[in-house]
Design a protein around this motif. Structure first.
Motif, PDB file in Angstrom:
ATOM      1  N   PRO A 122      26.454  64.439  80.951  1.00 23.22           N
ATOM      2  CA  PRO A 122      25.831  65.485  80.141  1.00 23.22           C
ATOM      3  C   PRO A 122      26.770  65.932  79.020  1.00 23.22           C
ATOM      4  CG  PRO A 122      26.520  66.348  82.266  1.00 23.22           C
ATOM      5  CD  PRO A 122      26.756  64.864  82.304  1.00 23.22           C
ATOM      6  N   VAL A 123      26.222  66.058  77.830  1.00 18.98           N
ATOM      7  CA  VAL A 123      26.984  66.511  76.676  1.00 18.98           C
ATOM      8  C   VAL A 123      26.551  67.938  76.367  1.00 18.98           C
ATOM      9  CG1 VAL A 123      27.462  66.103  74.239  1.00 18.98           C
ATOM     10  CG2 VAL A 123      27.103  64.162  75.778  1.00 18.98           C
ATOM     11  N   GLU A 124      27.512  68.826  76.322  1.00 17.80           N
ATOM     12  CA  GLU A 124      27.207  70.220  76.048  1.00 17.80           C
ATOM     13  C   GLU A 124      27.418  70.484  74.559  1.00 17.80           C
ATOM     14  OE1 GLU A 124      28.763  74.647  77.316  1.00 17.80           O
ATOM     15  OE2 GLU A 124      29.096  72.979  78.673  1.00 17.80           O
ATOM     16  N   ALA A 125      26.377  70.939  73.915  1.00 22.00           N
ATOM     17  CA  ALA A 125      26.477  71.275  72.498  1.00 22.00           C
ATOM     18  C   ALA A 125      27.059  72.673  72.363  1.00 22.00           C
ATOM     19  CB  ALA A 125      25.107  71.208  71.837  1.00 22.00           C
ATOM     20  N   LEU A 126      28.135  72.776  71.613  1.00 16.81           N
ATOM     21  CA  LEU A 126      28.750  74.083  71.397  1.00 16.81           C
ATOM     22  C   LEU A 126      28.034  74.786  70.257  1.00 16.81           C
ATOM     23  CD1 LEU A 126      32.485  73.045  71.754  1.00 16.81           C
ATOM     24  CD2 LEU A 126      31.043  74.183  73.435  1.00 16.81           C
ATOM     25  N   PRO A 127      27.948  76.103  70.318  1.00 14.61           N
ATOM     26  CA  PRO A 127      27.213  76.843  69.287  1.00 14.61           C
ATOM     27  C   PRO A 127      27.962  76.836  67.955  1.00 14.61           C
ATOM     28  CG  PRO A 127      28.315  78.361  70.767  1.00 14.61           C
ATOM     29  CD  PRO A 127      28.506  76.981  71.338  1.00 14.61           C
ATOM     30  N   GLU A 128      27.204  76.997  66.888  1.00 14.22           N
ATOM     31  CA  GLU A 128      27.796  77.140  65.567  1.00 14.22           C
ATOM     32  C   GLU A 128      28.325  78.565  65.449  1.00 14.22           C
ATOM     33  OE1 GLU A 128      26.630  76.953  60.831  1.00 14.22           O
ATOM     34  OE2 GLU A 128      25.063  76.745  62.330  1.00 14.22           O
ATOM     35  N   LEU A 129      29.471  78.709  64.840  1.00 13.53           N
ATOM     36  CA  LEU A 129      30.068  80.022  64.667  1.00 13.53           C
ATOM     37  C   LEU A 129      29.500  80.659  63.401  1.00 13.53           C
ATOM     38  CD1 LEU A 129      32.101  82.014  65.796  1.00 13.53           C
ATOM     39  CD2 LEU A 129      33.878  80.836  64.532  1.00 13.53           C
ATOM     40  N   THR A 130      28.650  81.675  63.585  1.00 17.89           N
ATOM     41  CA  THR A 130      28.035  82.368  62.456  1.00 17.89           C
ATOM     42  C   THR A 130      28.293  83.870  62.595  1.00 17.89           C
ATOM     43  OG1 THR A 130      25.898  82.723  63.522  1.00 17.89           O
ATOM     44  CG2 THR A 130      26.188  80.644  62.320  1.00 17.89           C
ATOM     45  N   PRO A 139      35.676  71.985  66.856  1.00 16.53           N
ATOM     46  CA  PRO A 139      34.225  71.992  66.618  1.00 16.53           C
ATOM     47  C   PRO A 139      33.854  72.816  65.382  1.00 16.53           C
ATOM     48  CG  PRO A 139      34.759  73.091  68.695  1.00 16.53           C
ATOM     49  CD  PRO A 139      36.036  72.569  68.141  1.00 16.53           C
ATOM     50  N   THR A 140      34.549  73.921  65.156  1.00 17.93           N
ATOM     51  CA  THR A 140      34.400  74.727  63.940  1.00 17.93           C
ATOM     52  C   THR A 140      35.798  75.036  63.441  1.00 17.93           C
ATOM     53  OG1 THR A 140      32.348  75.764  64.727  1.00 17.93           O
ATOM     54  CG2 THR A 140      33.503  76.864  62.932  1.00 17.93           C
ATOM     55  N   THR A 141      36.124  74.567  62.245  1.00 17.71           N
ATOM     56  CA  THR A 141      37.452  74.808  61.688  1.00 17.71           C
ATOM     57  C   THR A 141      37.534  76.235  61.150  1.00 17.71           C
ATOM     58  OG1 THR A 141      36.871  74.113  59.447  1.00 17.71           O
ATOM     59  CG2 THR A 141      37.608  72.380  60.984  1.00 17.71           C
ATOM     60  N   THR A 153      46.595  80.224  71.220  1.00 19.80           N
ATOM     61  CA  THR A 153      46.214  79.990  72.612  1.00 19.80           C
ATOM     62  C   THR A 153      47.011  78.793  73.107  1.00 19.80           C
ATOM     63  OG1 THR A 153      44.355  79.772  74.149  1.00 19.80           O
ATOM     64  CG2 THR A 153      44.273  78.397  72.186  1.00 19.80           C
ATOM     65  N   THR A 154      47.147  78.696  74.415  1.00 21.20           N
ATOM     66  CA  THR A 154      47.769  77.511  75.011  1.00 21.20           C
ATOM     67  C   THR A 154      46.727  76.827  75.882  1.00 21.20           C
ATOM     68  OG1 THR A 154      48.601  78.784  76.904  1.00 21.20           O
ATOM     69  CG2 THR A 154      50.094  78.505  75.009  1.00 21.20           C
ATOM     70  N   MET A 155      46.960  75.544  76.119  1.00 15.32           N
ATOM     71  CA  MET A 155      46.026  74.771  76.941  1.00 15.32           C
ATOM     72  C   MET A 155      46.779  73.986  78.002  1.00 15.32           C
ATOM     73  SD  MET A 155      43.142  73.394  74.397  1.00 15.32           S
ATOM     74  CE  MET A 155      42.637  74.366  72.990  1.00 15.32           C
ATOM     75  N   ALA A 179      37.883  76.100  74.201  1.00 11.31           N
ATOM     76  CA  ALA A 179      39.049  76.953  73.935  1.00 11.31           C
ATOM     77  C   ALA A 179      39.314  77.051  72.431  1.00 11.31           C
ATOM     78  CB  ALA A 179      40.275  76.412  74.669  1.00 11.31           C
ATOM     79  N   TRP A 180      39.152  75.949  71.702  1.00 13.67           N
ATOM     80  CA  TRP A 180      39.340  75.974  70.246  1.00 13.67           C
ATOM     81  C   TRP A 180      38.282  76.864  69.584  1.00 13.67           C
ATOM     82  CZ3 TRP A 180      39.970  70.020  70.291  1.00 13.67           C
ATOM     83  CH2 TRP A 180      41.325  69.679  70.450  1.00 13.67           C
ATOM     84  N   LEU A 181      37.051  76.746  70.040  1.00 14.64           N
ATOM     85  CA  LEU A 181      35.979  77.576  69.484  1.00 14.64           C
ATOM     86  C   LEU A 181      36.262  79.055  69.745  1.00 14.64           C
ATOM     87  CD1 LEU A 181      33.253  77.579  67.996  1.00 14.64           C
ATOM     88  CD2 LEU A 181      32.143  77.484  70.231  1.00 14.64           C
ATOM     89  N   GLU A 182      36.701  79.372  70.950  1.00 11.11           N
ATOM     90  CA  GLU A 182      37.038  80.756  71.292  1.00 11.11           C
ATOM     91  C   GLU A 182      38.221  81.247  70.451  1.00 11.11           C
ATOM     92  OE1 GLU A 182      38.632  83.325  75.105  1.00 11.11           O
ATOM     93  OE2 GLU A 182      37.508  81.496  75.488  1.00 11.11           O
ATOM     94  N   LEU A 183      39.198  80.390  70.209  1.00 16.65           N
ATOM     95  CA  LEU A 183      40.344  80.742  69.377  1.00 16.65           C
ATOM     96  C   LEU A 183      39.895  81.112  67.961  1.00 16.65           C
ATOM     97  CD1 LEU A 183      43.432  80.832  68.724  1.00 16.65           C
ATOM     98  CD2 LEU A 183      43.248  78.367  68.229  1.00 16.65           C
ATOM     99  N   VAL A 184      39.053  80.271  67.362  1.00 21.68           N
ATOM    100  CA  VAL A 184      38.576  80.530  66.000  1.00 21.68           C
ATOM    101  C   VAL A 184      37.675  81.765  65.975  1.00 21.68           C
ATOM    102  CG1 VAL A 184      37.247  79.589  64.063  1.00 21.68           C
ATOM    103  CG2 VAL A 184      38.860  78.121  65.294  1.00 21.68           C
ATOM    104  N   GLU A 185      36.866  81.937  67.006  1.00 21.09           N
ATOM    105  CA  GLU A 185      35.991  83.112  67.077  1.00 21.09           C
ATOM    106  C   GLU A 185      36.813  84.406  67.117  1.00 21.09           C
ATOM    107  OE1 GLU A 185      32.044  84.452  69.563  1.00 21.09           O
ATOM    108  OE2 GLU A 185      33.571  83.293  70.624  1.00 21.09           O
ATOM    109  N   LYS A 186      37.844  84.458  67.954  1.00 17.26           N
ATOM    110  CA  LYS A 186      38.693  85.652  68.043  1.00 17.26           C
ATOM    111  C   LYS A 186      39.487  85.860  66.751  1.00 17.26           C
ATOM    112  CE  LYS A 186      39.143  85.842  73.040  1.00 17.26           C
ATOM    113  NZ  LYS A 186      40.055  85.714  74.188  1.00 17.26           N
TER     114      LYS A 186
END
Length: 188
Positions: free
Chosen positions: A23-31, A65-67, A150-152, A164-171
């Protein structure tokens, strides 16, 4: 006969592995459409990318996923709302990147049983927003910076890393939004 049976079994096993439906999980677009628009006394909003081209140096933006750069463009599109009859608001992206730093991992027998933090990712943005009149004179400007890290763990899957990258950019963008909107109050 045993040889043929073994070959058939191995072929079936391998073909089953190759055809598995992972299964491939699509990550949401950051808007930023969920946030109230920030009114800007200009007829038009323009976004300029003035970031330096990077070939090396540990920058890994292309893997996200979102730069941060895309997030800033989305922010300008979704958050800034022109209401004026004249003028231009120029959003100049000076810095927008994520740098990877390899961390020291435990070695030896202890290292075999330890899931260490293997990388640190530092995301940074710097933006200048200028309000210009019809003659391109700067009426007002603000500069805003934000940085997060963030660290991984070394045992993170690709999906865990992307989340984790998406959460980093979101924060990072939450921090940026708070700073820049505060600076824009009464000036734009």
């Amino acid at each position: 006969m045993k040889k043929t049976l073994c070959m058939v079994a191995c072929t079936m096993l391998l073909s089953g592995c190759l055809q598995s439906n992972i299964p491939v999980e699509a990550l949401p677009e950051l808007t930023f459409k969920h946030l109230a628009p920030v009114p800007v006394n200009a007829a038009k909003i323009e976004v300029l990318d003035k970031t330096a081209a990077r070939v090396d140096g540990g920058y890994v933006d292309h893997r996200l996923p979102t730069t941060p750069k895309d997030a800033l463009k989305n922010w300008a599109r979704d958050r800034l709302s022109p209401y004026g009859q004249l003028g231009l608001a120029r959003v100049i992206i000076k810095e927008a990147g994520v740098k990877e730093e390899k961390l020291t991992k435990e070695t030896g027998l202890k290292g075999i049983f330890t899931a260490d933090q293997s990388e640190r990712y530092t995301a940074t943005v710097e933006v200048v927003i200028e309000l210009r009149d019809d003659n391109q004179n700067i009426i007002s400007s603000v500069t805003a910076n934000a940085s997060r890290y963030t660290t991984m763990a070394e045992n993170f899957s690709l999906l865990d890393r992307e989340k984790a990258w998406l959460e980093l950019v979101e924060k990072l963008m939450v921090d940026f939004d708070r700073v820049v909107v505060g600076k824009m109050q009464g000036r734009f």
